[in-house]
Scaffold this active site. Structure first.
Site, PDB file in Angstrom:
ATOM      1  CG  ASN A  84      -7.639   2.387   2.340  1.00 56.43           C
ATOM      2  OD1 ASN A  84      -8.583   3.016   2.788  1.00 56.43           O
ATOM      3  ND2 ASN A  84      -6.445   2.361   2.921  1.00 56.43           N
ATOM      4  CB  CYS A 127      -3.580  -2.379  -0.099  1.00 54.45           C
ATOM      5  SG  CYS A 127      -5.226  -2.394  -0.845  1.00 54.45           S
ATOM      6  CE  LYS A 181      -0.302  -0.740  -2.176  1.00 52.72           C
ATOM      7  NZ  LYS A 181      -1.591  -0.020  -2.015  1.00 52.72           N
ATOM      8  CD  GLU A 234      -2.004   2.889  -3.582  1.00 55.99           C
ATOM      9  OE1 GLU A 234      -0.931   2.582  -3.046  1.00 55.99           O
ATOM     10  OE2 GLU A 234      -3.011   2.150  -3.573  1.00 55.99           O
ATOM     11  CG  ASN A 284       0.723   3.094   0.870  1.00 55.52           C
ATOM     12  OD1 ASN A 284       0.601   2.914   2.080  1.00 55.52           O
ATOM     13  ND2 ASN A 284      -0.269   2.898   0.021  1.00 55.52           N
ATOM     14  CD  GLU A 330      -3.326   1.044   1.186  1.00 51.62           C
ATOM     15  OE1 GLU A 330      -4.522   0.697   0.975  1.00 51.62           O
ATOM     16  OE2 GLU A 330      -2.477   1.125   0.288  1.00 51.62           O
TER      17      GLU A 330
END
Ligand code: CDV
Length: 311
Positions: free
Chosen positions: A197, A172, A127, A146, A110, A47
């Site tokens: 991550n 993730c 994401k 995020e 993302n 990611e």
């Protein structure tokens, strides 16, 4: 019968805050070249693989955040990666921060892309399960912003035909949610690619820190087995700007077994020959969905967001 896809899990060691994008791309190309030398068809990167994991910082100015985003793909810094893929005939999964204009509005996601052996983008994923928080929380040792820097992905959990099979992507935190795998399982997915991550330390629940590797493996092994699919999970590793990232990159067979794993906290390629036909016996026996699923009993999964206790 066998349909072999040789896959490299291309784990990355830390990326420094001031590391130029072009230098990171050279690290990715080195891993792609290693993959080519070992017969890989596909190499999977983590990611946000082009920069440090920037949501760990609170930035006051939007332009400071936007410096981590890609405006086009390929772009000026990433073109070399696409050129290498075309030259080497190795495809790749790449996670990055995407800045785009949609209907006159600037949007930030993302994102991951799947690129084939001709260096064509064949699929994109944004994401969906964004973890963390939207406001600065100074009590944390590091931030996880995020929810501030990205919008929730708007492309769903699609799959595509690529590399001789049916391939899906997640990013993730998505890997911790069974719905991620099942929605792709219901489209016959045979290989799910996941970059991540994951810090060893989770500020809201430090009591779980010693289980971070266990949980990483648990969710991907369960997702693979319960949907009869390969899962390739690739992380950032080592101490990045003072934060330890788990690495622990693995390739999981449809049996749920880990068949290949990285063992360092640096740039490392771990390879497996993945037979997509190993999915068949799971999809046609214990996880024969058409025969054994009971959707009439699952309504709450889509109707309800959180638990409501009424007994
Ligand atoms: N980048 C992530 O999504 N990280 C989360 C952390 C915050 C727990 C993860 O699920 O690994």
């Amino acid at each position: 019968m066998s349909r072999i896809v040789t896959v490299g899990a291309a784990q990355l060691g830390p990326i420094a805050l001031n590391e130029p994008r072009k230098d990171v791309v050279q690290r990715l190309i080195a891993l792609l070249e290693q993959g080519a030398a070992h017969g890989c068809d596909l190499v999977v990167f983590p990611e946000l693989a082009l920069t440090t994991f920037f949501p760990r910082w609170y930035f006051e100015q939007q332009e400071q955040v936007d410096a981590f985003f890609e405006r086009s793909m390929p772009g000026p810094d990433t073109q070399a990666l696409f050129d290498a893929a075309r030259r080497l005939k190795v495809g790749f999964y790449l996670g990055y921060a995407e800045l785009t204009e949609e209907k006159g509005r600037t949007r930030r996601f993302n994102t991951s892309i799947l690129v084939d052996q001709n260096a064509e983008i064949v699929s994109k994923y944004r994401k969906i399960h964004l973890p963390g928080h939207a406001e600065h929380e100074p009590w944390r040792r590091f931030q996880h912003l995020e929810k501030r820097y990205f919008e929730t992905g708007n492309l769903g959990f699609g799959v595509c035909r690529a590399f001789g099979g049916i391939v899906g992507m997640a990013i993730c935190n998505d890997r911790r949610w069974p719905e991620t795998y099942r929605v792709m399982g219901l489209q016959g997915v045979e290989m799910i690619l996941i970059g991540y991550n994951t810090p060893v330390h989770n500020p809201p629940a430090p009591e779980h820190d010693n289980l971070s590797h266990f949980h990483n493996e648990l969710v991907m092994q369960a997702g693979a087995y319960q949907n009869g699919t390969w899962v390739v999970g690739v992380g950032k590793a080592g101490r990045e700007e003072g934060v330890d990232q788990i690495g622990n990159s693995i390739i999981v067979a449809p049996s749920g077994e880990i068949v290949s794993a990285c063992s360092t906290l640096s740039d490392e390629l771990s390879i497996a020959r993945c037979d997509l036909d190993l999915t068949v016996s799971y999809k046609s026996s214990v996880f024969n969905f058409s025969k054994h699923r009971e959707p009439h009993a699952y309504g709450m999964i889509v109707e309800r967001k959180g638990a409501i206790i009424s007994v």
